[in-house]
Write a protein that holds these residues in place. Structure first.
Motif, short mmCIF file in Angstrom:
data_model
loop_
_atom_site.label_atom_id
_atom_site.label_comp_id
_atom_site.label_asym_id
_atom_site.label_seq_id
_atom_site.Cartn_x
_atom_site.Cartn_y
_atom_site.Cartn_z
N ARG A 37 0.75 -1.27 0.06
CA ARG A 37 -0.12 -0.11 0.08
C ARG A 37 0.75 1.22 0.13
O ARG A 37 0.60 2.17 -0.55
CB ARG A 37 -1.06 0.05 1.32
CG ARG A 37 -1.53 1.37 1.49
CD ARG A 37 -2.82 1.56 0.40
NE ARG A 37 -3.48 2.67 0.54
CZ ARG A 37 -3.21 3.94 0.25
NH1 ARG A 37 -2.17 4.09 -0.32
NH2 ARG A 37 -4.00 4.92 0.54
N TYR A 38 1.75 1.37 0.83
CA TYR A 38 2.78 2.52 1.05
C TYR A 38 3.98 2.48 0.42
O TYR A 38 4.85 3.51 0.61
CB TYR A 38 2.60 2.94 2.44
CG TYR A 38 1.25 3.52 2.87
CD1 TYR A 38 0.94 4.75 2.42
CD2 TYR A 38 0.44 2.73 3.65
CE1 TYR A 38 -0.40 5.21 3.05
CE2 TYR A 38 -0.86 3.26 4.05
CZ TYR A 38 -1.33 4.32 3.63
OH TYR A 38 -2.43 4.90 3.96
N ILE A 39 4.52 1.46 -0.07
CA ILE A 39 5.66 1.54 -0.91
C ILE A 39 5.83 1.00 -2.41
O ILE A 39 5.98 1.69 -3.26
CB ILE A 39 6.57 0.59 -0.16
CG1 ILE A 39 7.03 1.06 1.24
CG2 ILE A 39 8.08 0.33 -0.94
CD1 ILE A 39 7.88 0.08 2.01
N SER A 40 5.04 -0.07 -2.52
CA SER A 40 4.94 -0.70 -4.00
C SER A 40 4.17 0.29 -4.79
O SER A 40 4.52 0.72 -5.99
CB SER A 40 4.27 -2.12 -4.14
OG SER A 40 5.26 -2.96 -3.25
N ILE A 41 3.04 0.69 -4.36
CA ILE A 41 1.96 1.50 -5.32
C ILE A 41 2.42 2.79 -5.36
O ILE A 41 2.46 3.13 -6.75
CB ILE A 41 0.42 1.40 -4.43
CG1 ILE A 41 -0.24 0.09 -4.68
CG2 ILE A 41 -0.18 2.62 -4.94
CD1 ILE A 41 -1.40 0.17 -3.71
N PRO A 42 3.08 3.69 -4.46
CA PRO A 42 3.72 4.83 -4.59
C PRO A 42 4.92 4.77 -5.53
O PRO A 42 4.84 5.56 -6.62
CB PRO A 42 4.17 5.48 -3.28
CG PRO A 42 3.08 4.65 -2.40
CD PRO A 42 2.93 3.18 -3.06
N LYS A 43 5.56 3.75 -5.31
CA LYS A 43 6.88 3.56 -6.49
C LYS A 43 6.44 3.21 -7.70
O LYS A 43 6.97 4.08 -8.74
CB LYS A 43 7.90 2.56 -5.98
CG LYS A 43 8.62 2.79 -4.74
CD LYS A 43 9.77 1.63 -4.38
CE LYS A 43 10.51 2.05 -3.22
NZ LYS A 43 11.65 0.71 -3.14
N LYS A 44 5.29 2.49 -7.90
CA LYS A 44 4.76 2.35 -9.42
C LYS A 44 4.28 3.64 -9.88
O LYS A 44 4.55 3.77 -11.02
CB LYS A 44 3.76 1.25 -9.25
CG LYS A 44 3.30 1.20 -10.50
CD LYS A 44 1.93 -0.28 -10.33
CE LYS A 44 1.44 -0.74 -11.55
NZ LYS A 44 0.51 -1.62 -11.43
N GLU A 45 3.56 4.28 -9.12
CA GLU A 45 3.21 5.81 -9.65
C GLU A 45 4.19 6.76 -10.12
O GLU A 45 4.08 7.28 -10.90
CB GLU A 45 2.27 6.32 -8.63
CG GLU A 45 1.66 7.85 -9.00
CD GLU A 45 0.73 7.72 -10.16
OE1 GLU A 45 0.29 8.76 -10.48
OE2 GLU A 45 0.50 6.77 -10.39
N ALA A 63 5.55 2.02 6.86
CA ALA A 63 4.58 1.65 6.12
C ALA A 63 3.58 1.00 7.22
O ALA A 63 2.35 1.18 7.14
CB ALA A 63 4.99 0.88 4.92
N LEU A 64 4.02 0.08 7.86
CA LEU A 64 3.27 -0.63 8.96
C LEU A 64 2.42 0.45 9.79
O LEU A 64 1.41 0.07 10.07
CB LEU A 64 4.04 -1.77 9.61
CG LEU A 64 3.51 -2.59 10.53
CD1 LEU A 64 2.07 -3.46 9.92
CD2 LEU A 64 4.39 -3.61 11.37
N GLU A 65 3.50 1.24 10.47
CA GLU A 65 2.96 2.25 11.24
C GLU A 65 1.75 3.15 10.67
O GLU A 65 0.80 3.47 11.11
CB GLU A 65 3.93 2.98 11.90
CG GLU A 65 4.79 2.41 12.84
CD GLU A 65 5.68 3.27 13.61
OE1 GLU A 65 5.29 4.37 13.95
OE2 GLU A 65 6.90 2.85 13.84
N MET A 66 2.11 3.32 9.26
CA MET A 66 1.10 4.31 8.63
C MET A 66 -0.37 3.54 8.38
O MET A 66 -1.47 4.08 8.40
CB MET A 66 1.60 4.64 7.30
CG MET A 66 2.89 5.58 7.23
SD MET A 66 3.55 5.90 5.70
CE MET A 66 2.28 6.57 4.87
#
Length: 410
Positions: free
Chosen positions: A302-310, A334-337
């Motif tokens: 959710r907070y690493i792969s998707i942003p990097k793809k974008e 990312a886990l804390e987010m």
């Protein structure tokens, strides 16, 4: 009570009207009454031919108040009003100087109370304020110590009751040591599976995640139990794919457009299945430590792969990449987010986590249970199936209890 010196004590009743006078007035009035009583006693002795005793004072005698206090307060400020601190009929002790002690220079060495009451010169204001602060702190310390002793005495009475309830509710009262042991065991299963090498290779980040899971263990466990009961008739030991999907949808972590990624994460989270010959599928179930693995994977997606793809898409199209989008977190971040943005709002609506555990384990709640133990047992038995061999309440019986008691509405 008037005390003059070491051995002279008199008990008097002193009317104070509505209590609007000050404690300095009270001390002066007590001193006057003491002198007056001594004068009357001297006159009585003279008329009766008796000898003077310790209450016999010269007509011109005048005693200076030394201190004012009672059993409930070690200091009453000379300028405070009586009605603000004591009730009608209260007992007050007024100590009087029979003679003023002098220092090496022949100056009266007054007590703190007397200094505050009678030394109002400008040159003495700093010292007077110092004495006021010291006496106020003395009151605070006195009240705190009295409260501590009261709690200790009360605890001696309550301790057997609390101990009995802790034994009865042992399964519900999870200790910090038990949490530590469980987290370490489940983390060892995650580490031994080798899955972390692929998703979080950095060992320092692994330790951050372990620490976070330990800190939020109760909350995450309660979420696991809650959603694992959605599609399994109340069972809370394993999580099905449909239950994980509902969890991700209701928490808004991922949506239907990510269904294939959710399925892949669900399958990959079956770390225990690697030791068995059964291949995981959409019909499989994951245990709690595997749910933790899935949560790590979901957070990274959710907070690493998707942003990097974008970011990659925007760069290919030569478009601007904002600073916020470029600020991709670490796996622990990312886990804390995910926890802060998606899980905390859900947890706030649930009777879950460490707050609930601490509330149930509090002595106030345990004592409330103990004082109503017979009534609670009778209530439990009234909803329990009379033919139940294990003495347990089933989900439909608990639902009936919840509705009929008014906790929830249909």
């Amino acid at each position: 009570t008037i005390k003059a010196g070491e051995d002279d004590t008199q008990e008097i009743v002193l009317p104070v009207g509505h209590g609007t006078n000050t404690f300095k007035w009270l001390a002066d009035a007590a001193a006057y009454r003491y002198v007056l009583n001594g004068t009357r006693h001297r006159q009585h002795n003279q008329l009766s031919g008796g000898r003077q005793n310790m209450h016999t004072l010269p007509r011109s005698s005048s005693l200076l108040p030394r201190d004012v206090y009672n059993a409930d307060c070690p200091f009453f400020h000379p300028e405070d009003k009586i009605k603000d601190h004591v009730e009608d009929g209260s007992s007050i002790i007024v100590e009087l100087y029979t003679e003023l002690p002098l220092d090496d220079y022949g100056i009266p060495n007054l007590s703190h109370w007397a200094f505050i009451a009678f030394r109002h010169e400008e040159s003495q204001q700093e010292r007077r304020q110092k004495f006021i602060d010291e006496k106020k702190q003395e009151v605070i310390d006195f009240l705190e110590e009295r409260e501590r002793l009261r709690r200790e005495r009360q605890l001696e009475i309550e301790r057997p009751k609390i101990s009995e309830m802790r034994k009865i509710m042992a399964d519900q009262l999870i200790s910090d040591a038990e949490i530590e042991r469980t987290v370490n065991e489940e983390w060892a299963q995650i580490k031994d599976s080798g899955v972390l090498v692929h998703i979080v290779p950095d060992e320092s980040q692994q330790e951050e995640i372990r620490s976070f899971l330990h800190q939020k263990f109760l909350e995450l466990s309660d979420l696991f139990k809650f959603y694992s009961a959605v599609n399994s008739g109340g069972g809370t030991h394993t999580l099905e794919f449909i239950e994980l999907n509902k969890f991700l949808t209701e928490t808004s972590i991922l949506g239907e457009e990510h269904s294939s990624a959710i399925l892949r994460i669900f399958i990959d989270s079956h770390i225990s299945a690697k030791k068995s010959k059964v291949k995981p599928s959409i019909h499989s179930e994951i245990q709690r430590h595997e749910f933790f693995v899935s949560l790590i994977m979901i957070s990274i997606f959710r907070y690493i792969s998707i942003p990097k793809k974008e970011i990659a898409r925007l760069k290919r199209q030569r478009q601007h990449v904002s600073a916020e989008l470029r600020n991709v977190p670490t796996a622990p971040g990312a886990l804390e987010m995910v926890y802060d943005r998606h899980l905390t709002p859900i947890l706030a609506k649930m009777p879950a986590g460490s707050k609930m555990r601490n509330a149930i384990a509090s002595k106030e709640v345990l004592l409330l249970y103990h004082d109503n133990l017979d009534a609670l047992r009778a209530c439990f038995d009234s909803f329990k199936d009379s033919e139940s061999k294990d003495g347990l309440i089933r989900l439909n019986e608990f639902s009936s209890f919840s509705m009929r008691s008014g906790f929830f509405t249909a």
